[in-house]
Structure formats: C-alpha cells, structure tokens
Motif scaffolding. Structure first.
Motif, PDB file in Angstrom:
ATOM      1  N   PHE A 331      61.703  44.804  68.083  1.00 41.29           N
ATOM      2  CA  PHE A 331      61.879  43.660  68.976  1.00 41.29           C
ATOM      3  C   PHE A 331      62.939  42.702  68.445  1.00 41.29           C
ATOM      4  O   PHE A 331      63.777  42.202  69.196  1.00 41.29           O
ATOM      5  CB  PHE A 331      60.556  42.919  69.169  1.00 41.29           C
ATOM      6  N   TYR A 332      62.882  42.432  67.140  1.00 45.06           N
ATOM      7  CA  TYR A 332      63.890  41.552  66.556  1.00 45.06           C
ATOM      8  C   TYR A 332      65.292  42.149  66.705  1.00 45.06           C
ATOM      9  O   TYR A 332      66.252  41.438  67.010  1.00 45.06           O
ATOM     10  CB  TYR A 332      63.604  41.321  65.073  1.00 45.06           C
ATOM     11  N   GLU A 348      70.238  33.680  68.265  1.00 38.75           N
ATOM     12  CA  GLU A 348      70.471  34.630  67.166  1.00 38.75           C
ATOM     13  C   GLU A 348      69.949  34.056  65.851  1.00 38.75           C
ATOM     14  O   GLU A 348      69.275  34.756  65.076  1.00 38.75           O
ATOM     15  CB  GLU A 348      71.958  34.945  67.048  1.00 38.75           C
ATOM     16  N   ALA A 349      70.253  32.788  65.593  1.00 34.33           N
ATOM     17  CA  ALA A 349      69.828  32.164  64.341  1.00 34.33           C
ATOM     18  C   ALA A 349      68.308  32.070  64.256  1.00 34.33           C
ATOM     19  O   ALA A 349      67.703  32.356  63.206  1.00 34.33           O
ATOM     20  CB  ALA A 349      70.458  30.786  64.204  1.00 34.33           C
ATOM     21  N   ASP A 350      67.667  31.669  65.350  1.00 33.89           N
ATOM     22  CA  ASP A 350      66.209  31.600  65.356  1.00 33.89           C
ATOM     23  C   ASP A 350      65.593  32.976  65.105  1.00 33.89           C
ATOM     24  O   ASP A 350      64.609  33.111  64.374  1.00 33.89           O
ATOM     25  CB  ASP A 350      65.715  31.048  66.697  1.00 33.89           C
ATOM     26  N   THR A 351      66.164  33.991  65.738  1.00 32.52           N
ATOM     27  CA  THR A 351      65.645  35.347  65.565  1.00 32.52           C
ATOM     28  C   THR A 351      65.823  35.829  64.132  1.00 32.52           C
ATOM     29  O   THR A 351      64.923  36.450  63.549  1.00 32.52           O
ATOM     30  CB  THR A 351      66.344  36.309  66.539  1.00 32.52           C
ATOM     31  N   LEU A 352      66.970  35.544  63.536  1.00 34.60           N
ATOM     32  CA  LEU A 352      67.199  35.927  62.145  1.00 34.60           C
ATOM     33  C   LEU A 352      66.192  35.268  61.212  1.00 34.60           C
ATOM     34  O   LEU A 352      65.678  35.908  60.280  1.00 34.60           O
ATOM     35  CB  LEU A 352      68.619  35.544  61.730  1.00 34.60           C
ATOM     36  N   ALA A 375      71.410  32.639  59.299  1.00 37.77           N
ATOM     37  CA  ALA A 375      70.820  31.688  60.239  1.00 37.77           C
ATOM     38  C   ALA A 375      71.244  30.264  59.896  1.00 37.77           C
ATOM     39  O   ALA A 375      71.621  29.479  60.774  1.00 37.77           O
ATOM     40  CB  ALA A 375      69.300  31.810  60.217  1.00 37.77           C
ATOM     41  N   ARG A 376      71.187  29.928  58.598  1.00 39.24           N
ATOM     42  CA  ARG A 376      71.606  28.590  58.157  1.00 39.24           C
ATOM     43  C   ARG A 376      73.059  28.310  58.522  1.00 39.24           C
ATOM     44  O   ARG A 376      73.400  27.236  59.026  1.00 39.24           O
ATOM     45  CB  ARG A 376      71.424  28.478  56.649  1.00 39.24           C
ATOM     46  N   ASP A 377      73.924  29.296  58.287  1.00 39.97           N
ATOM     47  CA  ASP A 377      75.352  29.116  58.565  1.00 39.97           C
ATOM     48  C   ASP A 377      75.615  28.934  60.065  1.00 39.97           C
ATOM     49  O   ASP A 377      76.453  28.124  60.465  1.00 39.97           O
ATOM     50  CB  ASP A 377      76.148  30.308  58.038  1.00 39.97           C
TER      51      ASP A 377
END
Length: 411
Positions: A331-332, A348-352, A375-377
C-alpha cells in the motif's frame, strides 16, 4: 467494472490477497453479470445525458448563437463532473471555450477556463490547472469581474494546497479574500465562505491553530445560511484536521462522520472515510478502522481520483502496520507511486514518514532513516517547517535508538 473487481491471486504480493491494490484486481465469474448490468445501466444514463445535453448545444450552434451553444456545453460539462466523468467534462469545457473566444462578453470564456482548471486539478494535471486558473483570473480582472477573479485566484490557491505549498496557498487565499471584500458581502457570501474554509485548512497545516479556529468558525457560520453540501463538507473535514492537531479525537471523529454523511462526490467521501479510519485506528478500534478503510477504497476506485487513491493507500498501509502485517508495504509503495507520478509532494512526504515506521519495526533501520530524511527534506522545501521539525525529531529518536513512532500525523 473495476468497482466490482476482486483481488487477483496471481498478482498478489507474498500470496496475500488482502494487500492487493487496484492494479492487481480482476473480475470474478460471480460478479461479472452484476457488473455488466450496472455498466449497461450506466451507459444508458450516460447516452441519455449526452444526447439531452448536446441537442440544445447543436441547435444554438446552427442557429448562429455561439453564446447559447457555449452555455449549454458548460452545463453538460458540469453534469459530466457530477457523475465522475472528468475527461468528458474536459471535452465539453474545451468546446465551450472555443465557442466563447470570439464573443465580446468574456464572462463565458472566464468561466470555461475556470472549469478547465477544476477538471485539470481533479485529473492531477497541476501545472495545467494553474495555467487555466491564472488565465481566467487575468481575463476576469481585465473585464472588471471581481467575483470571477476571486474564484479563479482561489483555484490557484487550491492547486498550491494539493502541491503541499501551504504558505503560498495561504498568501494567495488572503489576497483573494482582500479582493472579495471589495464587493458587497451579501453578493459574495459563497466565495467568502470558501476562502474561510481554505484559510482554515492552510493555517492548520502551517501550525497557526488559533487562527485556523477563527477562520473555521467564520466558515461554519456561512454554511448555516448558505446550502452548499460540498463546501460544508470541506469545512467539516478541515475542522476535523484542526481538532486532530489539537488532540481532541472525539471531536475529530464527530467532524469526519458528519462530513461523510453529506451528499458529496465519491472522491470527497473517500478522503473523509480514510480520515475517519485513521481516527478509529488512533482510538484503538482497528476492526472499525479496517471497515472504514474499505469504504474509502471503494469510493476512491469509483471516483478514479489519483489523490484519493494515494491518500487511501497510505491509510491502508497504516492499518496493515497496526495489525503487524509486513505485507502492507504494498500500500505504501502504491501511494508513493501515485504521489510521485502526479506531483503530490506533501502526500509523498507523509507516506514516507509512515512507511519508515514499518521499516523500523521490521528491522530495516537504515531504510527507515533514509525515508525520514527524504520526508524531512520535502517538507523543508515546501516551507512546512512544523512538519519538517516533527520528522527531524523522529529521525533523531531513531538514530539514538529510542523506540518511538515515526509515523506522520494524519492530515
């Protein structure tokens, strides 16, 4: 027919059909007849709608009434949107735009461009959506149509929200609000309410929670007077996001349930159901969360909305992780595939960040670290400093060996 499809056992990863995504579904013999009947009925309805809409458009065109033809095509496009046929709507709006170009009155051209922006946004064609909205705003400004300019500039802000560029979106919404307040407020209530909705969402995401509370209170007051289910639903969803950030989960659940109960499009229902599933999970009701996640999936498939699909798959990944099922990584991966292909960096960042937690608990610490760094970047590039700081804290904890959840808060 994809709505009636079932997981394909030959394509399910690790022999786990529970974790099949939309591209691994097939039609089974048991539901083929039902699917064909439903498709036949839908086709009849569509043909009837198409004929009923095209007849007056052609009559106007052959009578030399380009304005009338354009208006009929715009109405037909909105009907297409109403039944989830975004590409059909796009064709109608493009035809209406061509009809409106020679007209001295630019109001129809302004509207056609704005409608094309809305469809492009639904289809995840974000640069095109921005272009259409900006052209509509410029033409509206040149024509002296303030309300149309406000609507178009609000559309530009909406694209920025989908892109995760929340500070930019907030700035655009504030500029649109300043413009809207130059006209009689009694004639701009709908536009003002939509801007209050959007400013409530933008300020929630940038961490300005007290200000978000004020915007959403103003929005709720508008929707008590103006009947617009979709706008009321947006307000309730935004209120739910705010309450979740305030850790008031009971009120969050109440807001999401109220939004889901409204007569709103399937793409919106998918988002509401996914958020509700997330809250059930946080409250410890895993079975109820899984049931609601399946509701979100069916609505997302029916809507064919890329954003809804990616959002829903991220949610399903979180549920699988809560169950301790490693196969939920499918799913991810699907959510990331869609988010990257369609240009949803915030999603994308939330998913990562969520995916990193699964990798951590399954022994993939180095991979989890890489996901968190990315995700941070992304959040930093988007100007989402609060989210970037949250992910950095999770990254620091991971590196120090402290066992904490690195999953992103649902939004």
């Amino acid at each position: 027919m994809i709505v009636a499809a079932a997981p394909d056992p030959e394509k399910a990863w690790d022999s786990s059909s529970s974790y099949a995504t939309i591209d691994k579904r097939i039609l089974t013999p048991e539901n083929v007849e039902q699917s064909l009947d439903a498709a036949e009925s839908a086709l009849r309805d569509y043909v009837s709608m198409l004929h009923d809409g095209l007849r007056p458009a052609f009559r106007s065109y052959f009578a030399g009434d380009a304005e009338g033809a354009a208006r009929h095509l715009l109405v037909l496009g909105e009907q297409h949107e109403g039944v989830g046929r975004a590409r059909g709507a796009e064709q109608c709006y493009k035809a209406a735009l061509m009809m409106s170009l020679p007209l001295a009155d630019k109001s129809l051209q302004v509207l056609a461009l704005r409608r094309m922006g809305r469809v492009a946004l639904a289809l995840a064609h974000l640069p095109e959506a921005t272009s259409y909205y900006e052209r509509s705003a410029e033409l509206a400004r040149d024509s002296g149509d303030v309300r149309a300019e406000v609507a178009a500039r609000t559309g530009v802000g909406n694209v920025r929200m989908y892109q995760g560029r929340w500070p930019d979106a907030e700035r655009i919404y504030r500029e649109a609000l300043d413009l809207a307040q130059t006209v009689d407020s009694s004639d701009a209530t709908l536009e003002l309410g939509q801007l209050y909705n959007n400013l409530g969402s933008a300020t929630t995401r940038t961490g300005e929670l007290d200000e978000a509370e004020q915007w959403l209170e103003r929005a709720l007051a508008v929707w008590e007077e103006v009947k617009s289910p979709i706008d009321q639903g947006v307000c309730l969803m935004n209120l739910g996001h705010l309450r979740e950030n305030q850790e008031r989960l009971a009120e969050t659940q109440e807001a999401y349930e109220a939004a889901l109960a409204l007569p709103v499009p399937t793409s919106f229902k998918s988002l509401a159901a996914a958020d509700l599933a997330d809250i059930y999970l946080k409250e410890g009701f895993v079975t109820r969360a899984e049931e609601m996640a399946r509701v979100a999936e069916e609505h997302a498939i029916a809507a064919s909305s890329p954003y809804s699909l990616a959002y829903m798959y991220r949610n399903r990944g979180n549920l699988a992780r809560a169950r301790g099922h490693e196969d939920g990584f499918t799913f991810y991966e699907k959510a990331l595939e869609i988010a990257r292909a369609k240009g949803y960096p915030s999603l994308e960042a939330d998913t990562l960040a969520d995916y990193a937690e699964l990798r951590r608990v399954t022994g993939g610490v180095e991979e989890a670290e890489a996901y968190l760094e990315r995700a941070r970047d992304i959040f930093a590039q988007l100007g989402a400093s609060q989210n970037a700081a949250r992910v950095q804290r999770s990254l620091d904890a991971l590196r120090s060996g402290i066992e904490v959840s690195v999953a992103a808060a649902g939004d």
